[in-house]
Scaffold this active site. Structure first.
Site, PDB file in Angstrom:
ATOM      1  N   GLU A   1      -2.845   9.224  -0.892  1.00 25.35           N
ATOM      2  CA  GLU A   1      -2.064   9.994   0.084  1.00 25.35           C
ATOM      3  C   GLU A   1      -0.992  10.829  -0.597  1.00 25.35           C
ATOM      4  O   GLU A   1      -0.051  11.295   0.028  1.00 25.35           O
ATOM      5  CB  GLU A   1      -1.421   9.041   1.099  1.00 25.35           C
ATOM      6  CG  GLU A   1      -2.466   8.389   1.987  1.00 25.35           C
ATOM      7  CD  GLU A   1      -1.865   7.425   3.001  1.00 25.35           C
ATOM      8  OE1 GLU A   1      -0.671   7.082   2.888  1.00 25.35           O
ATOM      9  OE2 GLU A   1      -2.613   7.006   3.882  1.00 25.35           O
TER      10      GLU A   1
ATOM     11  N   LYS B   1      -3.775   6.287  15.229  1.00 23.55           N
ATOM     12  CA  LYS B   1      -4.746   7.053  14.439  1.00 23.55           C
ATOM     13  C   LYS B   1      -5.947   7.319  15.343  1.00 23.55           C
ATOM     14  O   LYS B   1      -6.685   6.382  15.696  1.00 23.55           O
ATOM     15  CB  LYS B   1      -5.202   6.239  13.238  1.00 23.55           C
ATOM     16  CG  LYS B   1      -4.134   5.946  12.187  1.00 23.55           C
ATOM     17  CD  LYS B   1      -4.654   4.877  11.233  1.00 23.55           C
ATOM     18  CE  LYS B   1      -3.773   4.695  10.003  1.00 23.55           C
ATOM     19  NZ  LYS B   1      -4.152   3.475   9.248  1.00 23.55           N
TER      20      LYS B   1
ATOM     21  N   GLU C   1       5.189  -1.940   8.109  1.00 27.77           N
ATOM     22  CA  GLU C   1       3.903  -1.815   8.817  1.00 27.77           C
ATOM     23  C   GLU C   1       2.952  -2.913   8.337  1.00 27.77           C
ATOM     24  O   GLU C   1       2.909  -3.210   7.138  1.00 27.77           O
ATOM     25  CB  GLU C   1       3.350  -0.420   8.488  1.00 27.77           C
ATOM     26  CG  GLU C   1       2.039  -0.066   9.171  1.00 27.77           C
ATOM     27  CD  GLU C   1       1.596   1.350   8.778  1.00 27.77           C
ATOM     28  OE1 GLU C   1       2.446   2.266   8.634  1.00 27.77           O
ATOM     29  OE2 GLU C   1       0.379   1.550   8.597  1.00 27.77           O
TER      30      GLU C   1
ATOM     31  N   ARG D   1      -4.762   9.700   7.838  1.00 32.64           N
ATOM     32  CA  ARG D   1      -5.544   8.672   7.145  1.00 32.64           C
ATOM     33  C   ARG D   1      -5.531   8.996   5.656  1.00 32.64           C
ATOM     34  O   ARG D   1      -5.179  10.097   5.247  1.00 32.64           O
ATOM     35  CB  ARG D   1      -7.006   8.648   7.641  1.00 32.64           C
ATOM     36  CG  ARG D   1      -7.227   8.398   9.113  1.00 32.64           C
ATOM     37  CD  ARG D   1      -6.788   7.068   9.644  1.00 32.64           C
ATOM     38  NE  ARG D   1      -7.058   5.871   8.920  1.00 32.64           N
ATOM     39  CZ  ARG D   1      -7.779   4.836   9.361  1.00 32.64           C
ATOM     40  NH1 ARG D   1      -8.353   4.890  10.545  1.00 32.64           N
ATOM     41  NH2 ARG D   1      -7.915   3.728   8.645  1.00 32.64           N
ATOM     42  N   SER D   2      -5.960   8.030   4.849  1.00 35.35           N
ATOM     43  CA  SER D   2      -5.986   8.319   3.413  1.00 35.35           C
ATOM     44  C   SER D   2      -7.002   9.419   3.085  1.00 35.35           C
ATOM     45  O   SER D   2      -6.783  10.230   2.190  1.00 35.35           O
ATOM     46  CB  SER D   2      -6.275   7.049   2.618  1.00 35.35           C
ATOM     47  OG  SER D   2      -7.378   6.371   3.152  1.00 35.35           O
TER      48      SER D   2
ATOM     49  N   ASP E   1       4.355   0.028   4.011  1.00 37.12           N
ATOM     50  CA  ASP E   1       3.124  -0.409   4.670  1.00 37.12           C
ATOM     51  C   ASP E   1       2.541  -1.488   3.763  1.00 37.12           C
ATOM     52  O   ASP E   1       2.011  -1.193   2.688  1.00 37.12           O
ATOM     53  CB  ASP E   1       2.132   0.749   4.851  1.00 37.12           C
ATOM     54  CG  ASP E   1       0.875   0.292   5.598  1.00 37.12           C
ATOM     55  OD1 ASP E   1       0.766  -0.914   5.899  1.00 37.12           O
ATOM     56  OD2 ASP E   1       0.007   1.145   5.878  1.00 37.12           O
TER      57      ASP E   1
ATOM     58  N   GLN F   1       0.804  -1.233   0.000  1.00 36.95           N
ATOM     59  CA  GLN F   1       0.000   0.000   0.000  1.00 36.95           C
ATOM     60  C   GLN F   1       0.838   1.284   0.000  1.00 36.95           C
ATOM     61  O   GLN F   1       0.451   2.284  -0.602  1.00 36.95           O
ATOM     62  CB  GLN F   1      -0.919  -0.033   1.224  1.00 36.95           C
ATOM     63  CG  GLN F   1      -1.891   1.126   1.323  1.00 36.95           C
ATOM     64  CD  GLN F   1      -2.755   0.989   2.557  1.00 36.95           C
ATOM     65  OE1 GLN F   1      -3.694   0.201   2.576  1.00 36.95           O
ATOM     66  NE2 GLN F   1      -2.440   1.741   3.598  1.00 36.95           N
TER      67      GLN F   1
HETATM   68  C1  PEP Z   1      -2.682   3.146   6.607  1.00 28.93           C
HETATM   69  O1  PEP Z   1      -3.089   2.017   6.355  1.00 28.93           O
HETATM   70  O2  PEP Z   1      -1.683   3.298   7.293  1.00 28.93           O
HETATM   71  C2  PEP Z   1      -3.389   4.337   6.108  1.00 28.93           C
HETATM   72  C3  PEP Z   1      -3.004   5.552   6.437  1.00 28.93           C
HETATM   73  O3  PEP Z   1      -4.401   4.114   5.248  1.00 28.93           O
HETATM   74  P1  PEP Z   1      -5.937   4.266   5.599  1.00 28.93           P
HETATM   75  O4  PEP Z   1      -6.138   5.622   6.183  1.00 28.93           O
HETATM   76  O5  PEP Z   1      -6.639   4.074   4.291  1.00 28.93           O
HETATM   77  O6  PEP Z   1      -6.226   3.189   6.599  1.00 28.93           O
HETATM   78 MG    MG Z   2      -1.287   1.144   7.637  1.00 25.50          MG
END
Ligand code: PEP
Ligand code: MG
Length: 398
Positions: free
Chosen positions: A194, A325, A278, A354-355, A230, A151
């Site tokens: 992102e 988060k 991650e 977050r995304s 990640d 990702q």
């Molecule tokens: C993540 O997985 O670390 C991320 C920031 O993505 P999302 O906000 O889509 O979970």
């Molecule tokens: Mg993540």
């Protein structure tokens, strides 16, 4: 301070979706806040928003506003009064009716409305002397972008100076563009959710491009610039195997069982000198995390922990870093608890975007005020640089 009025409104997020902003008027000042929401959402997160967002906007504006009037908040711990009150309206475990994002936005706005000082000073126990270092997403895949299965391809510069590290991330991002132009015939400059580059390369070729760019910039700055990933393992896991669609040249489709995934990630760490990985495994595989945690690399839990103190306690000695988060748990008190548990157990807490972000910069203040050594908040894009630019301003004061 005393709360005078609370308002909620619908605003837009960076992914073409909705967000809710909460505004709090106190006898000191008026302040507003919102918080990002995810796309690759972990199994153990609370709900970001109720299905009908107007229901919560009406509840805040017509009920919370009256009932929170005159509530006295002087310090961070007083948020307990707010959480007890709001949670009284939603007894579901995953915050179906209120949404984690709404409670966190309310708490942030209340804290900001306590004082004319910046948020990081309200949160800090003592004079802050250190800035967090930015972990920057420079190439995207998986649910954020398509292309590679991983990702996020991330950059972390080995310096203690925030401004230098942020500049290095930006230079690597620019260098990756040059490499992609040379190596990816389909590259036309697109970017993922992102802000990281989109590409049509496979997982390992994309990693090679990022590594090359990081090494080049590292040589220019005479600073080690390391690469991280990640994997977002939960997005690849089909209940039995990790399903890859862009594994490598000549072998794009590949399914790996848990042991094969462990071996593959271990090898990828060693052969690319990765500093950070991650969610290499899905959200329930604590054992594989524990095994991988023997590597000289940050092994970080995001969906594994979901910013939940109970899950972090289960993961002690199995991870060396944890993503924090706020909306995953929908409670600033629990966010703080997670950071405290992490620090007490030599796990690095990493405050993260977050995304689906907004222009709100509160996470920059959380990272500074709570002295988190790393912040993960992208490299480019208005909603990402809102945080980076705030950190540049704060670093002048520190
Ligand atoms: C993540 O997985 O670390 C991320 C920031 O993505 P999302 O906000 O889509 O979970
Ligand atoms: Mg993540």
């Amino acid at each position: 301070m005393k709360i005078k009025e609370v308002r909620a409104r619908r605003i837009f997020n960076s992914n073409g979706g909705d967000a809710i902003e909460v505004e709090v008027e106190s006898d000191v000042r008026t302040a507003k806040a919102s918080i990002g929401a995810g796309t690759s959402v972990g199994k153990y997160e609370v709900n970001a928003y109720p299905e009908n967002i107007n229901s919560i906007i009406n509840l805040v504006n017509n009920v919370f506003s009256k009932e929170l009037r005159n509530l006295q908040i002087e310090k961070f711990g007083d948020l307990k009064k707010v959480e007890d009150y709001v949670n009284g309206h939603d007894t579901s475990e995953n915050m179906n009716k209120i949404g984690g994002n709404v409670l966190v936005a309310l708490e942030l706005a209340i804290l900001k409305a306590c004082s004319n000082e910046p948020l990081y000073k309200i949160l800090a126990k003592k004079k802050i002397k250190k800035m967090p270092i930015p972990l920057g997403n420079c190439l995207g895949g998986g649910k954020h972008s398509g292309g590679p299965d991983f990702q996020e391809y991330l950059i972390l510069a080995e310096t203690k100076k925030f401004d230098v590290a942020a500049e290095i991330n930006r230079e690597v991002f620019n260098a990756v563009k040059g490499e992609l132009k040379k190596r990816d015939r389909n590259f036309i400059g697109g970017r993922g959710m992102e802000g990281g580059w989109n590409c049509s390369l496979n997982n390992l070729d994309a990693l090679n491009v990022v590594r090359k760019a990081a090494d080049k910039v590292g040589r220019e700055y005479k600073i080690d610039v390391r690469v991280g990933l990640d994997v977002a393992g939960g997005s690849l896991w089909n209940g039995r195997k990790y399903e890859y669609k862009n594994f490598s040249r000549g072998n794009p489709k590949k399914n790996l069982n848990s042991e094969e995934q462990l071996e593959f990630i271990r090898k990828t760490i060693r052969s690319n000198n990765l500093i950070y990985v991650e969610d290499p495994f899905h959200d329930n595989d604590f054992d594989s995390f524990k095994e991988l945690n023997k590597e000289a690399c940050y092994i970080c839990g995001d969906d594994l922990i979901a910013t939940n103190p109970i899950r972090l306690n289960e993961a002690l000695k199995k991870i060396s870093a944890v993503i924090v988060k706020p909306n995953q748990i929908g409670s600033l008190l629990k966010v703080k608890e997670v950071i405290n548990i992490a620090k007490d157990n030599k796990i690095v807490p990493i405050i993260s975007h977050r995304s689906g972000e907004t222009e709100d910069n509160s996470i920059a203040h959380l990272a500074v005020g709570w002295e988190c050594p790393i912040i993960k908040t992208g490299i480019v894009g208005g909603e990402r640089i809102a945080k980076l630019n705030e950190l540049l301003r704060i670093s002048e004061e520190i």
